[in-house]
Write a protein that holds these residues in place. Structure first.
Motif, PDB file in Angstrom:
ATOM      1  N   VAL A 131       0.847  -1.200   0.000  1.00 10.71           N
ATOM      2  CA  VAL A 131       0.000   0.000   0.000  1.00 10.71           C
ATOM      3  C   VAL A 131       0.881   1.249   0.000  1.00 10.71           C
ATOM      4  CG1 VAL A 131      -1.744   1.295   1.317  1.00 10.71           C
ATOM      5  CG2 VAL A 131      -1.868  -1.218   1.201  1.00 10.71           C
ATOM      6  N   THR A 132       1.886   1.254   0.876  1.00  7.30           N
ATOM      7  CA  THR A 132       2.794   2.411   0.942  1.00  7.30           C
ATOM      8  C   THR A 132       3.464   2.640  -0.411  1.00  7.30           C
ATOM      9  OG1 THR A 132       3.248   1.712   3.195  1.00  7.30           O
ATOM     10  CG2 THR A 132       4.715   3.391   2.297  1.00  7.30           C
ATOM     11  N   ALA A 133       3.877   1.561  -1.056  1.00  4.28           N
ATOM     12  CA  ALA A 133       4.567   1.694  -2.348  1.00  4.28           C
ATOM     13  C   ALA A 133       3.639   2.286  -3.408  1.00  4.28           C
ATOM     14  CB  ALA A 133       5.098   0.338  -2.796  1.00  4.28           C
ATOM     15  N   VAL A 134       2.377   1.897  -3.370  1.00  5.80           N
ATOM     16  CA  VAL A 134       1.421   2.474  -4.340  1.00  5.80           C
ATOM     17  C   VAL A 134       1.335   3.980  -4.127  1.00  5.80           C
ATOM     18  CG1 VAL A 134      -1.003   2.583  -5.041  1.00  5.80           C
ATOM     19  CG2 VAL A 134       0.039   0.360  -4.527  1.00  5.80           C
ATOM     20  N   LYS A 135       1.283   4.383  -2.835  1.00  2.14           N
ATOM     21  CA  LYS A 135       1.134   5.816  -2.538  1.00  2.14           C
ATOM     22  C   LYS A 135       2.395   6.606  -2.848  1.00  2.14           C
ATOM     23  CE  LYS A 135      -2.404   5.125   1.010  1.00  2.14           C
ATOM     24  NZ  LYS A 135      -2.639   4.913   2.440  1.00  2.14           N
ATOM     25  N   GLU A 136       3.558   5.948  -2.714  1.00  4.07           N
ATOM     26  CA  GLU A 136       4.822   6.676  -2.868  1.00  4.07           C
ATOM     27  C   GLU A 136       5.315   6.734  -4.316  1.00  4.07           C
ATOM     28  OE1 GLU A 136       7.509   4.758  -0.172  1.00  4.07           O
ATOM     29  OE2 GLU A 136       6.851   5.985   1.530  1.00  4.07           O
ATOM     30  N   ASN A 137       4.706   5.973  -5.202  1.00  5.59           N
ATOM     31  CA  ASN A 137       5.163   5.965  -6.594  1.00  5.59           C
ATOM     32  C   ASN A 137       4.112   6.572  -7.513  1.00  5.59           C
ATOM     33  OD1 ASN A 137       7.866   4.356  -6.872  1.00  5.59           O
ATOM     34  ND2 ASN A 137       6.673   3.320  -5.297  1.00  5.59           N
ATOM     35  N   GLU A 138       4.586   7.051  -8.662  1.00  3.80           N
ATOM     36  CA  GLU A 138       3.671   7.723  -9.582  1.00  3.80           C
ATOM     37  C   GLU A 138       3.012   6.753 -10.544  1.00  3.80           C
ATOM     38  OE1 GLU A 138       5.498  10.994 -11.623  1.00  3.80           O
ATOM     39  OE2 GLU A 138       5.920  11.993  -9.714  1.00  3.80           O
ATOM     40  N   HIS A 139       1.758   7.044 -10.843  1.00  2.00           N
ATOM     41  CA  HIS A 139       1.010   6.350 -11.882  1.00  2.00           C
ATOM     42  C   HIS A 139       0.996   4.830 -11.698  1.00  2.00           C
ATOM     43  CE1 HIS A 139      -1.250   6.023 -15.428  1.00  2.00           C
ATOM     44  NE2 HIS A 139      -0.293   5.781 -16.304  1.00  2.00           N
ATOM     45  N   VAL A 140       0.768   4.403 -10.448  1.00  2.00           N
ATOM     46  CA  VAL A 140       0.697   2.949 -10.205  1.00  2.00           C
ATOM     47  C   VAL A 140      -0.673   2.439 -10.659  1.00  2.00           C
ATOM     48  CG1 VAL A 140       0.801   1.110  -8.488  1.00  2.00           C
ATOM     49  CG2 VAL A 140       2.290   3.105  -8.253  1.00  2.00           C
ATOM     50  N   VAL A 141      -0.650   1.419 -11.511  1.00  2.00           N
ATOM     51  CA  VAL A 141      -1.902   0.888 -12.054  1.00  2.00           C
ATOM     52  C   VAL A 141      -2.133  -0.568 -11.644  1.00  2.00           C
ATOM     53  CG1 VAL A 141      -2.064   2.434 -14.029  1.00  2.00           C
ATOM     54  CG2 VAL A 141      -0.678   0.352 -14.220  1.00  2.00           C
ATOM     55  N   LEU A 142      -1.088  -1.192 -11.081  1.00  2.00           N
ATOM     56  CA  LEU A 142      -1.193  -2.625 -10.809  1.00  2.00           C
ATOM     57  C   LEU A 142      -0.253  -3.035  -9.673  1.00  2.00           C
ATOM     58  CD1 LEU A 142      -2.206  -5.458 -11.910  1.00  2.00           C
ATOM     59  CD2 LEU A 142      -0.174  -5.450 -13.380  1.00  2.00           C
ATOM     60  N   VAL A 143      -0.748  -3.965  -8.834  1.00  2.00           N
ATOM     61  CA  VAL A 143       0.132  -4.571  -7.827  1.00  2.00           C
ATOM     62  C   VAL A 143       0.160  -6.073  -8.104  1.00  2.00           C
ATOM     63  CG1 VAL A 143       0.596  -4.930  -5.379  1.00  2.00           C
ATOM     64  CG2 VAL A 143      -0.493  -2.820  -6.129  1.00  2.00           C
ATOM     65  N   ALA A 144       1.362  -6.642  -8.143  1.00  2.00           N
ATOM     66  CA  ALA A 144       1.520  -8.076  -8.440  1.00  2.00           C
ATOM     67  C   ALA A 144       2.178  -8.756  -7.241  1.00  2.00           C
ATOM     68  CB  ALA A 144       2.384  -8.243  -9.694  1.00  2.00           C
ATOM     69  N   CYS A 145       1.461  -9.723  -6.665  1.00  2.00           N
ATOM     70  CA  CYS A 145       1.964 -10.387  -5.455  1.00  2.00           C
ATOM     71  C   CYS A 145       2.249 -11.855  -5.756  1.00  2.00           C
ATOM     72  CB  CYS A 145       0.927 -10.330  -4.340  1.00  2.00           C
ATOM     73  SG  CYS A 145       0.370  -8.676  -3.957  1.00  2.00           S
ATOM     74  N   SER A 146       3.456 -12.267  -5.361  1.00  2.00           N
ATOM     75  CA  SER A 146       3.883 -13.641  -5.610  1.00  2.00           C
ATOM     76  C   SER A 146       3.948 -14.404  -4.288  1.00  2.00           C
ATOM     77  CB  SER A 146       5.266 -13.563  -6.262  1.00  2.00           C
ATOM     78  OG  SER A 146       5.777 -14.823  -6.532  1.00  2.00           O
ATOM     79  N   GLY A 147       3.576 -15.677  -4.328  1.00  2.00           N
ATOM     80  CA  GLY A 147       3.664 -16.529  -3.134  1.00  2.00           C
ATOM     81  C   GLY A 147       3.995 -17.948  -3.552  1.00  2.00           C
ATOM     82  N   LEU A 148       5.036 -18.519  -2.964  1.00  2.00           N
ATOM     83  CA  LEU A 148       5.518 -19.842  -3.408  1.00  2.00           C
ATOM     84  C   LEU A 148       5.260 -20.976  -2.430  1.00  2.00           C
ATOM     85  CD1 LEU A 148       7.181 -20.993  -5.863  1.00  2.00           C
ATOM     86  CD2 LEU A 148       6.752 -18.557  -5.869  1.00  2.00           C
ATOM     87  N   LEU A 149       4.824 -20.620  -1.235  1.00  2.00           N
ATOM     88  CA  LEU A 149       4.660 -21.664  -0.220  1.00  2.00           C
ATOM     89  C   LEU A 149       3.183 -21.801   0.142  1.00  2.00           C
ATOM     90  CD1 LEU A 149       7.544 -20.494   2.153  1.00  2.00           C
ATOM     91  CD2 LEU A 149       7.569 -22.579   0.767  1.00  2.00           C
ATOM     92  N   THR A 150       2.765 -23.024   0.415  1.00  2.00           N
ATOM     93  CA  THR A 150       1.375 -23.178   0.875  1.00  2.00           C
ATOM     94  C   THR A 150       1.202 -22.422   2.199  1.00  2.00           C
ATOM     95  OG1 THR A 150       2.099 -25.309   1.737  1.00  2.00           O
ATOM     96  CG2 THR A 150       0.811 -25.365  -0.255  1.00  2.00           C
TER      97      THR A 150
END
Ligand code: B1M
Length: 210
Positions: A131-150
């Motif tokens: 959330v902080t990164a979206v607010k601190e960067n310009e023109h954010v249109v997408l957040v991509a989250c990766s998870g490898l473990l159950t």
């Protein structure tokens, strides 16, 4: 042994100092970037299977991961992006508690090559940091989250829900080996992709619908 086979063996056995040269040799011999990448991903599958079978342990997995990263470094410039017309900024990271980054890095490269500016938060990213990164960067249109473990699938859920409750309009996509399209839908993600290539296609699709 073909040049690609040689790359595979070097990654599986964690020979990180030799992988870059072997990847270059495979390229020089005319092997395609996608085929070399696929071979290295297959190697990591073998490494994972050996780990599951108790034949190797965490240090060997780590060494193999380092070897693959060296190979990916050689391929990265050849996966270069379209450059000029940015589709917007994409924030990417591996969720809290999860240290796997090879898949996330490949996804990042492919989304970048589809025309996005990438902000990579790395691994073990707490939900609020997205959330902080979206607010601190310009023109954010997408957040991509990766998870490898159950075991980090709940962290993926927390990330999506934290982003969505702070920024309801933000598009969020998820992926990683244990993630399914059903799980993505259940946790409220806008998109899911099974691999790096389709992640780039999905990223464009999600942004086109804004
Ligand atoms: Co780990 N590990 N690991 N590990 N590790 C797995 C994932 C595992 C399947 C191995 C096994 O048991 N067979 C298993 C998970 C089992 C489970 O959850 N069901 C496992 C385990 C158990 C663990 C530890 C718990 C081991 C321990 O400590 N006892 C531990 C956890 C640490 C932690 O994260 N807290 C651990 C540690 C590690 C290392 C640090 C040693 C190392 C990671 C180093 C690094 O990443 N820099 C490591 C490695 C190397 C693996 C394997 C062998 C390889 C992972 C990899 O890089 N694959 C892995 C076995 C395997 O994958 N078969 C394993 C190649 C990569 C290209 O694929 O990451 O799946 P992948 O990414 C793909 C797709 O998933 C997708 O696209 C990518 C490219 O096509 N994708 C997305 C990924 N993110 C996406 C996001 C998207 C869309 C698609 O949208 C946003």
């Amino acid at each position: 042994m073909s040049k690609i086979e040689a790359v595979k063996v070097l990654v599986e056995t964690g020979k990180s100092k030799k992988v870059a040269a072997a990847v270059q040799e495979a390229l020089d011999a005319g092997d395609k970037v996608a085929d070399i990448l696929e071979a290295m991903i297959a190697s990591m599958g073998v490494v994972g299977d050996k780990f599951s079978a108790g034949e190797i342990f965490v240090p060997e997995m780590l060494i193999a991961a380092k070897a693959m990263s060296k190979g990916v470094e050689v391929l990265k410039p050849l996966m270069a992006g379209e450059g000029s017309n940015s589709l917007g900024t994409c924030i990417i990271g591996t969720v809290a508690g999860d240290l796997h980054d090879i898949g996330k890095n490949l996804v990042s490269m492919m989304i970048e090559s589809a025309g996005f500016d990438m902000v990579d938060l790395g691994v073990d990213v707490p939900a609020e940091k997205f959330v902080t990164a979206v607010k601190e960067n310009e023109h954010v249109v997408l957040v991509a989250c990766s998870g490898l473990l159950t075991t980090t699938m709940p962290a993926l859920k927390e990330a999506v829900q934290t982003i969505k409750s702070a920024l309801p309009e933000m598009k969020v996509m998820v992926g990683g080996a244990p993630v399914t399209p059903e799980y993505a839908e259940e946790i409220g993600a806008d998109g899911y992709a099974p691999d790096a290539g389709s992640a780039a296609v999905k990223a464009k699709e999600l942004v086109a619908s804004i």
